[in-house]
Scaffold this motif. Structure first.
Motif, PDB file in Angstrom:
ATOM      1  N   LEU A  59       0.317   5.335   9.998  1.00  0.00           N
ATOM      2  CA  LEU A  59       1.402   4.531   9.446  1.00  0.00           C
ATOM      3  C   LEU A  59       1.390   4.467   7.923  1.00  0.00           C
ATOM      4  O   LEU A  59       2.357   3.984   7.322  1.00  0.00           O
ATOM      5  N   GLN A  60       0.310   4.945   7.303  1.00  0.00           N
ATOM      6  CA  GLN A  60       0.211   4.841   5.841  1.00  0.00           C
ATOM      7  C   GLN A  60      -0.628   5.985   5.299  1.00  0.00           C
ATOM      8  O   GLN A  60      -1.848   5.988   5.405  1.00  0.00           O
ATOM      9  N   TYR A  95       3.767   8.592   8.619  1.00  0.00           N
ATOM     10  CA  TYR A  95       4.744   7.942   7.756  1.00  0.00           C
ATOM     11  C   TYR A  95       4.344   8.199   6.305  1.00  0.00           C
ATOM     12  O   TYR A  95       3.505   7.465   5.754  1.00  0.00           O
ATOM     13  N   THR A  97       3.933   7.846   2.625  1.00  0.00           N
ATOM     14  CA  THR A  97       4.019   6.553   1.948  1.00  0.00           C
ATOM     15  C   THR A  97       4.365   6.746   0.485  1.00  0.00           C
ATOM     16  O   THR A  97       3.654   7.436  -0.251  1.00  0.00           O
ATOM     17  N   HIS A 131       7.176   5.066   4.820  1.00  0.00           N
ATOM     18  CA  HIS A 131       6.594   3.770   4.476  1.00  0.00           C
ATOM     19  C   HIS A 131       6.756   3.573   2.968  1.00  0.00           C
ATOM     20  O   HIS A 131       6.202   4.326   2.175  1.00  0.00           O
ATOM     21  N   GLU A 133       5.702   1.451   0.112  1.00  0.00           N
ATOM     22  CA  GLU A 133       4.662   0.482  -0.263  1.00  0.00           C
ATOM     23  C   GLU A 133       4.909   0.033  -1.709  1.00  0.00           C
ATOM     24  O   GLU A 133       4.448   0.668  -2.644  1.00  0.00           O
ATOM     25  N   ARG A 172      11.264   3.155   7.332  1.00  0.00           N
ATOM     26  CA  ARG A 172      11.005   2.373   8.540  1.00  0.00           C
ATOM     27  C   ARG A 172      10.053   1.209   8.281  1.00  0.00           C
ATOM     28  O   ARG A 172      10.035   0.240   9.049  1.00  0.00           O
ATOM     29  N   ILE A 173       9.242   1.316   7.215  1.00  0.00           N
ATOM     30  CA  ILE A 173       8.273   0.263   6.886  1.00  0.00           C
ATOM     31  C   ILE A 173       8.387  -0.042   5.402  1.00  0.00           C
ATOM     32  O   ILE A 173       8.460   0.885   4.573  1.00  0.00           O
ATOM     33  N   THR A 175       6.262  -2.398   2.636  1.00  0.00           N
ATOM     34  CA  THR A 175       5.216  -3.340   2.269  1.00  0.00           C
ATOM     35  C   THR A 175       5.680  -4.140   1.070  1.00  0.00           C
ATOM     36  O   THR A 175       6.074  -3.566   0.049  1.00  0.00           O
ATOM     37  N   SER A 198       5.988  -5.383   6.181  1.00  0.00           N
ATOM     38  CA  SER A 198       4.548  -5.590   6.220  1.00  0.00           C
ATOM     39  C   SER A 198       4.126  -6.340   4.966  1.00  0.00           C
ATOM     40  O   SER A 198       4.553  -6.011   3.859  1.00  0.00           O
ATOM     41  N   THR A 221      -0.412  -5.032   5.705  1.00  0.00           N
ATOM     42  CA  THR A 221      -0.829  -3.733   5.159  1.00  0.00           C
ATOM     43  C   THR A 221      -2.286  -3.807   4.712  1.00  0.00           C
ATOM     44  O   THR A 221      -2.668  -4.696   3.962  1.00  0.00           O
TER      45      THR A 221
END
Length: 393
Positions: A59-60, A95, A97, A131, A133, A172-173, A175, A198, A221
């Motif tokens: 995911l990261q 994903y 990032t 992702h 971040e 989709r994500i 942070t 997150s 996260t």
């Protein structure tokens, strides 16, 4: 064995350790059934067989083998190369990032990832989303980690929409830190638009953490990292996220980011809501030495595999290890079983993001799986299959 045609594979199930016959038809598992443990039935002695586990889901991840998703300009070819290299390392879905930077650089990275998915079928299959971040994180030293303070900012829905357009809907994500004014409304909009929020790189109060979770934040996260070096005993934002039953916790299990005692506590408290991520940067897979990460941050990779800021050795600059390293670290240390660590790196994140591969090793599920050997100390990836097609070096 390099096509999606029907094939049979013999291996030891990663959970039971028992010999299995795996039949793949096209891009899905046709059947997974127990097989004779007699050498004649297996065509090789059981101890020579590899183990089989679901494909890893990261995911990261910020880059790998010198390919940096945040070193501008990013080209679609970089993503294609990274995807193939990650597949060889057992990662079937990931994903990429994109981290805190200027608005323009972030947009360029997002466009490159979207272009790679549009032009490369393997990227489209393996990149499950993006992702983001930052940059909506804390500007405070410690909390923001290696992110550059000058680019941090309050959450901005219109800006995120612009970036989502550039990414062709693949973000989709996100942070972010809920310490900023307007965070609750921002989180609610993300939830309505299918974006997982997150909490990370934060200096938020316990009330702000609670409000964020109530608004729809679902994940933490790299819990325990991206934090101030000194915190109140209680309350603090780590305790608050750990205690919130609605938040899944992501952990970096590389042996450097958090101690085993912290990992044990999180796994006990979060149970099936605990997941592993690599947070690997482009220096993962490269030899020790001095490097410039993302083309702008001076870092050191030690002989032991630890990656830190050159001018602040106490601050880590991401991980230099992929998920198999972390799975092995947890298993050999006795924090959890190999099978549980593998699940935290595969079917749990897949289920959290509602990916088809969440079914794991089941008939009818996508044939995303990995053949590997476990020495008791290290994991050695032998072959990776994505949608039934073998990826091997």
């Amino acid at each position: 064995m390099n096509t999606g045609q029907r094939k049979e594979i013999h291996a030891l199930h990663y959970r039971s350790g028992k010999p299995m016959k795996i039949t793949v038809a096209g891009n899905r598992f046709e059947s997974i059934e127990a097989a004779s443990d007699e050498p004649a039935g297996m065509n090789s002695p059981p101890e020579a067989l590899p183990m089989v586990g679901p494909g890893l889901v990261d995911l990261q991840i910020n880059g790998y083998m010198g390919i940096d998703f945040n070193h501008y300009p990013v080209s679609p070819r970089h993503l294609s190369d990274a995807t193939r290299l990650l597949q060889l390392a057992g990662v079937t879905s990931y994903y990429p990032t994109v981290t805190t930077s200027s608005d323009e650089y972030i947009e360029d990275s997002l466009k490159a990832i979207a272009a790679a998915c549009s032009t490369d079928a393997e990227c489209a299959d393996s990149i499950a989303g993006i992702h983001l971040e930052g940059p909506f994180i804390s500007p405070e030293d410690g909390a923001r980690g290696a992110h550059l303070a000058r680019y941090t900012k309050a959450p901005d829905w219109e800006l995120l929409q612009r970036w989502q357009d550039a990414a062709k809907g693949k973000i989709r994500i996100v942070t972010m830190s809920p310490e900023w004014p307007g965070s609750t409304a921002f989180i609610e909009k993300c939830k309505l638009n299918g974006i997982t929020v997150s909490i990370g790189h934060t200096s938020a109060s316990q009330e702000q953490i609670r409000e964020a979770a109530a608004a729809g934040a679902r994940m933490s996260t790299h819990l325990g990292n991206g934090a101030h070096l000194m915190l109140p005993r209680h309350p603090n934002y780590i305790w608050e996220q750990l205690a919130d039953d609605s938040l899944h916790a992501c952990l970096i299990p590389d042996g450097f980011h958090v101690p085993l005692s912290f990992l044990k506590v999180v796994l006990k408290v979060k149970g099936p809501q605990a997941m592993l991520v690599s947070d690997a940067v482009s220096l993962s897979g490269l030899p020790p030495g001095a490097y410039r990460s993302h083309g702008r941050i001076d870092v050191i990779k030690t002989e032991q595999g630890r990656l830190h800021l050159a001018d602040q050795p106490q601050l880590l600059a991401g991980s230099a290890q992929l998920l198999p390293w972390g799975i092995g670290h947890l298993a050999r240390s006795g924090v959890c079983s190999l099978a549980d660590a593998w699940d935290m790196s595969s079917i749990r994140p897949a289920a959290f993001m509602d990916l088809p591969s969440q079914a794991g090793l089941e008939a009818g599920a996508p044939a995303d799986f990995v053949l590997f050997h476990w020495t008791g100390e290290q994991i050695h990836i032998r072959k990776t299959f994505k949608n039934g097609i073998e990826r091997s070096g």
